[in-house]
Design an enzyme around this catalytic site. Structure first.
Site, PDB file in Angstrom:
ATOM      1  N   ASP A  58     -10.971   5.945  -9.061  1.00 23.80           N
ATOM      2  CA  ASP A  58     -11.103   5.177  -8.393  1.00 23.80           C
ATOM      3  C   ASP A  58      -9.843   5.599  -7.232  1.00 23.80           C
ATOM      4  O   ASP A  58      -8.392   5.989  -7.335  1.00 23.80           O
ATOM      5  CB  ASP A  58      -9.369   3.852  -8.823  1.00 23.80           C
ATOM      6  CG  ASP A  58      -9.726   2.894  -7.838  1.00 23.80           C
ATOM      7  OD1 ASP A  58     -10.109   2.556  -6.657  1.00 23.80           O
ATOM      8  OD2 ASP A  58      -8.193   2.355  -7.411  1.00 23.80           O
ATOM      9  N   THR A  91     -11.293   2.137  -0.801  1.00 21.51           N
ATOM     10  CA  THR A  91     -10.451   3.242  -0.669  1.00 21.51           C
ATOM     11  C   THR A  91     -10.388   4.639  -0.452  1.00 21.51           C
ATOM     12  O   THR A  91      -9.918   5.623   0.600  1.00 21.51           O
ATOM     13  CB  THR A  91      -9.179   2.935  -2.386  1.00 21.51           C
ATOM     14  OG1 THR A  91      -9.910   3.563  -3.191  1.00 21.51           O
ATOM     15  CG2 THR A  91      -8.388   1.129  -1.656  1.00 21.51           C
ATOM     16  N   THR A  92     -11.609   5.196  -1.055  1.00 20.97           N
ATOM     17  CA  THR A  92     -11.432   6.568  -1.227  1.00 20.97           C
ATOM     18  C   THR A  92     -12.284   6.706   0.335  1.00 20.97           C
ATOM     19  O   THR A  92     -11.979   7.107   0.978  1.00 20.97           O
ATOM     20  CB  THR A  92     -12.761   7.479  -2.115  1.00 20.97           C
ATOM     21  OG1 THR A  92     -12.094   6.716  -3.583  1.00 20.97           O
ATOM     22  CG2 THR A  92     -13.384   8.108  -2.479  1.00 20.97           C
ATOM     23  N   ASP A 379     -12.363  -4.589 -10.249  1.00 22.40           N
ATOM     24  CA  ASP A 379     -13.117  -4.420  -9.201  1.00 22.40           C
ATOM     25  C   ASP A 379     -13.784  -5.454  -8.547  1.00 22.40           C
ATOM     26  O   ASP A 379     -13.572  -6.054  -7.534  1.00 22.40           O
ATOM     27  CB  ASP A 379     -13.627  -3.196  -9.447  1.00 22.40           C
ATOM     28  CG  ASP A 379     -12.776  -1.940  -9.427  1.00 22.40           C
ATOM     29  OD1 ASP A 379     -11.264  -2.118  -9.357  1.00 22.40           O
ATOM     30  OD2 ASP A 379     -12.734  -0.866  -9.055  1.00 22.40           O
TER      31      ASP A 379
HETATM   32  P1  ADP Z   1     -14.607   3.684  -2.859  1.00 23.68           P
HETATM   33  O1  ADP Z   1     -13.554   3.683  -3.041  1.00 23.68           O
HETATM   34  O2  ADP Z   1     -15.261   4.365  -1.313  1.00 23.68           O
HETATM   35  O3  ADP Z   1     -16.017   2.165  -2.993  1.00 23.68           O
HETATM   36  P2  ADP Z   1     -16.833   4.559  -4.365  1.00 23.68           P
HETATM   37  O4  ADP Z   1     -16.638   5.820  -5.631  1.00 23.68           O
HETATM   38  O5  ADP Z   1     -16.820   3.358  -4.750  1.00 23.68           O
HETATM   39  O6  ADP Z   1     -15.893   5.203  -3.648  1.00 23.68           O
HETATM   40  O7  ADP Z   1     -18.329   5.119  -3.582  1.00 23.68           O
HETATM   41  C1  ADP Z   1     -18.595   3.674  -2.609  1.00 23.68           C
HETATM   42  C2  ADP Z   1     -19.733   4.164  -2.015  1.00 23.68           C
HETATM   43  O8  ADP Z   1     -20.796   4.893  -3.154  1.00 23.68           O
HETATM   44  C3  ADP Z   1     -20.772   3.154  -0.986  1.00 23.68           C
HETATM   45  O9  ADP Z   1     -20.778   3.776   0.082  1.00 23.68           O
HETATM   46  C4  ADP Z   1     -21.646   2.851  -1.315  1.00 23.68           C
HETATM   47  O10 ADP Z   1     -22.373   2.443  -0.706  1.00 23.68           O
HETATM   48  C5  ADP Z   1     -21.940   4.168  -2.185  1.00 23.68           C
HETATM   49  N1  ADP Z   1     -22.900   3.866  -3.590  1.00 23.68           N
HETATM   50  C6  ADP Z   1     -22.962   3.405  -3.846  1.00 23.68           C
HETATM   51  N2  ADP Z   1     -23.839   2.845  -4.845  1.00 23.68           N
HETATM   52  C7  ADP Z   1     -24.582   4.138  -4.755  1.00 23.68           C
HETATM   53  C8  ADP Z   1     -25.944   4.665  -4.783  1.00 23.68           C
HETATM   54  N3  ADP Z   1     -26.840   4.061  -5.282  1.00 23.68           N
HETATM   55  N4  ADP Z   1     -27.133   5.396  -4.358  1.00 23.68           N
HETATM   56  C9  ADP Z   1     -26.007   6.384  -2.805  1.00 23.68           C
HETATM   57  N5  ADP Z   1     -24.231   5.535  -2.407  1.00 23.68           N
HETATM   58  C10 ADP Z   1     -24.318   4.291  -3.231  1.00 23.68           C
END
Ligand code: ADP
Ligand code: MG
Length: 523
Positions: A58, A91-92, A379
């Site tokens: 996270d 957040t990332t 989350d």
């Molecule tokens: P954040 O802290 O920004 O929420 P995450 O590590 O949760 O970061 O990643 C979120 C990103 O991953 C989003 O842009 C989401 O659309 C993307 N995402 C989630 N599942 C998939 C998938 N199966 N393929 C590609 N991107 C994905």
């Protein structure tokens, strides 16, 4: 005293030099967390001063735990924390986008474009994005909501866990949500029990407290109860060790005891007059009182924590009173039912009331497993609350960011001034999400981005994005990779805010240690 002397003990960098250093700090920060983005993101092992460890992917947790000294880096972390507060996710992404905006801005500065012009262009682009984002969205339904929660949990835990967590979160939020009102997340109580499997986790309508009524001869269930919550007890004063009772004449102690008994009796008649049939105290309830309460058919609980009393007070619409004697009819709350239920082999107290309130019971084999599940719930509840407040969703997997970037490039063409370049740079920065997702999935970042852009253009579809599970460019809604609109919008706003405030800095005065406040004398 001149400026030179005042700044003697200060490291100063100005103009381009200051901006360069600040941009470098932001890039370094995003470099530290970019490998955690998306479903193929890796975990970080965090070790604090005392050697305690935490494994997480996270972004905001990593940044808030790391000891970051650089003030500009702290500003970017602030944007990420704000994102966590407002949107609970993304957040990332916020940090990665902010640093990419700054990197692109720096390139324009090198070409001789003034930061003020860039800021202006960024603002224009932001406005365009905010206007356009609504049109890209789709209205959610229960099926899509569930998919959005599962997308948000990507990279956290295994598939069956995500399935369970998303279903239970949706159920819990549905119970506490009220039409048109902001969801009060505190009405969702979470309790954990070790010893069984995650599959046995459940949502129970009402608040569940690990308490049993003080006497089993009290009613097991009270329907349409009148509830009194006491931030104290119904008991004799306990003699503390430094308390002295001077007994000078015979019978004093006896009359003291009588007086106390009389006070307890008064409290019992007061409870009867108030018509109360459920009582919860933060402190104890005397044994003599207990039998009287049994006779009156009152269900009573003692040693209920203040936080549980607060929850009960919200749910039953009761005011917590200091003691029985100060209670009035207005303080008494209502519940639909107050009953006893055995959960995981232990007796629990379940209160269901009009003011809502629900409990998620997390079950898992060990404390570690439960810890992981609790973080998942944290989350997913955030995302679900967000969706119940604003049901609009956007395609994920970078699709929305690419669609916005394409839109911005078309928009930039219509702006004759230098801001045009800034608007393009802003759009390019949004595309960083696809590049990083691809990179973390072991794919070529540039090729993947180009492929998403060209597929969107050729199919004239804003939903085409990168599915990291198949490695293909696909319709993200069909693939179930979707995100709440609020999360993407807030990530973009937060990143813009952070990058513009950093662009505006052209002078950094860094005090050296133990700086003395300079004496001001007229000059
Ligand atoms: P954040 O802290 O920004 O929420 P995450 O590590 O949760 O970061 O990643 C979120 C990103 O991953 C989003 O842009 C989401 O659309 C993307 N995402 C989630 N599942 C998939 C998938 N199966 N393929 C590609 N991107 C994905
Ligand atoms: Mg996320």
């Amino acid at each position: 005293m001149g400026e030179k002397e005042i700044l003697e003990d200060t490291t100063r960098s100005t103009g381009r030099d200051a901006l360069k250093k600040n941009v470098q700090a932001a890039i370094a920060l995003s470099g530290a967390i970019r490998s955690t983005l998306g479903p193929k993101g890796l975990d970080k092992l965090l070790i604090d001063d005392d050697g305690r460890t935490l494994v997480t992917n996270d972004g905001v947790t990593v940044l808030e735990t790391a000891k970051v000294e650089h003030p500009v880096a702290k500003m970017v972390i602030g944007a990420s924390s704000l994102q966590d507060k407002i949107a609970k996710d993304g957040t990332t992404s916020t940090v990665i986008i902010a640093s990419e905006m700054l990197r692109n801005a720096w390139e324009l500065v090198v070409q001789g474009i003034h930061p003020a012009v860039i800021s202006r262009g960024f603002r224009m682009a932001e406005q365009k994005v905010i206007d356009a984002i609504d049109e890209l969205s789709l209205e959610g339904n229960n099926d899509l909501f569930k998919k959005a929660v599962i997308s948000a949990l990507s990279g956290k835990g295994h598939d069956s866990l995500k399935e369970i967590v998303s279903e239970l979160s949706l159920k819990a939020v549905e119970i506490v949500s009220e039409e048109g009102e902001k969801i009060d997340r505190s009405k969702i109580k979470i309790i954990s029990q070790t010893g069984s499997s995650i599959k046995e986790s459940e949502v129970i309508q009402g608040l569940v407290l690990a308490k049993k009524r003080i006497a089993s001869s009290m009613p097991k269930q009270v329907k349409n109860g009148d509830v009194l919550l006491i931030n104290g007890g119904i008991e004799r004063r306990s003699f503390s060790s430094d308390m002295k009772l001077n007994v000078t004449t015979p019978g004093v102690l006896e009359s003291f005891r009588n007086k106390e008994r009389q006070m307890l009796n008064e409290q019992i008649s007061k409870l009867r007059n108030l018509g109360v049939n459920v009582v919860a105290c933060k402190e104890g309830i005397d044994d003599d009182v207990k039998s009287e309460l049994v006779k009156l058919g009152i269900q009573a609980f003692r040693r209920v924590s203040k936080s549980d009393l607060d929850l009960l007070s919200k749910s039953c619409n009761a005011t917590i009173v200091h003691d029985v004697m100060s209670a009035t009819k207005e303080n008494v709350g209502k519940c639909l039912s107050s009953s006893n239920k055995t959960l995981g082999g232990l007796e629990h107290w379940v209160v269901d009331a009009d003011g809502g309130g629900t409990t998620i019971i997390i079950r898992g084999s060990t404390v570690d497993v439960i810890g992981e599940v609790e973080r998942c719930f944290d989350d997913s509840l955030g995302v679900v609350c967000q969706m119940f407040e604003d049901g609009r969703l956007l395609p994920g997997g970078g699709a929305t960011y690419v669609a916005l970037a394409r839109l911005l490039r078309r928009y930039a063409e219509t702006i004759p001034d230098r801001e045009q370049l800034a608007i393009e740079a802003y759009g390019d920065a949004l595309e960083v999400i696809v590049r990083v997702l691809a990179e973390n999935g072991g794919m070529d970042p540039i090729e993947s981005l180009l492929s998403v852009v060209s597929t969107q253009t050729n199919l004239n579809s804003d939903r085409q994005g990168l599915n990291l599970y198949t490695g293909n460019v696909e319709d993200m809604v069909d693939s179930g990779i979707i995100e709440p609109l609020g999360i993407i919008r807030q990530a973009i706003i937060g990143a813009t805010e952070a990058s513009i405030s950093i662009l505006r800095i052209d002078d950094v005065l860094w005090a050296k240690q133990d700086i003395e406040i300079p004496e001001l004398s007229g000059n």
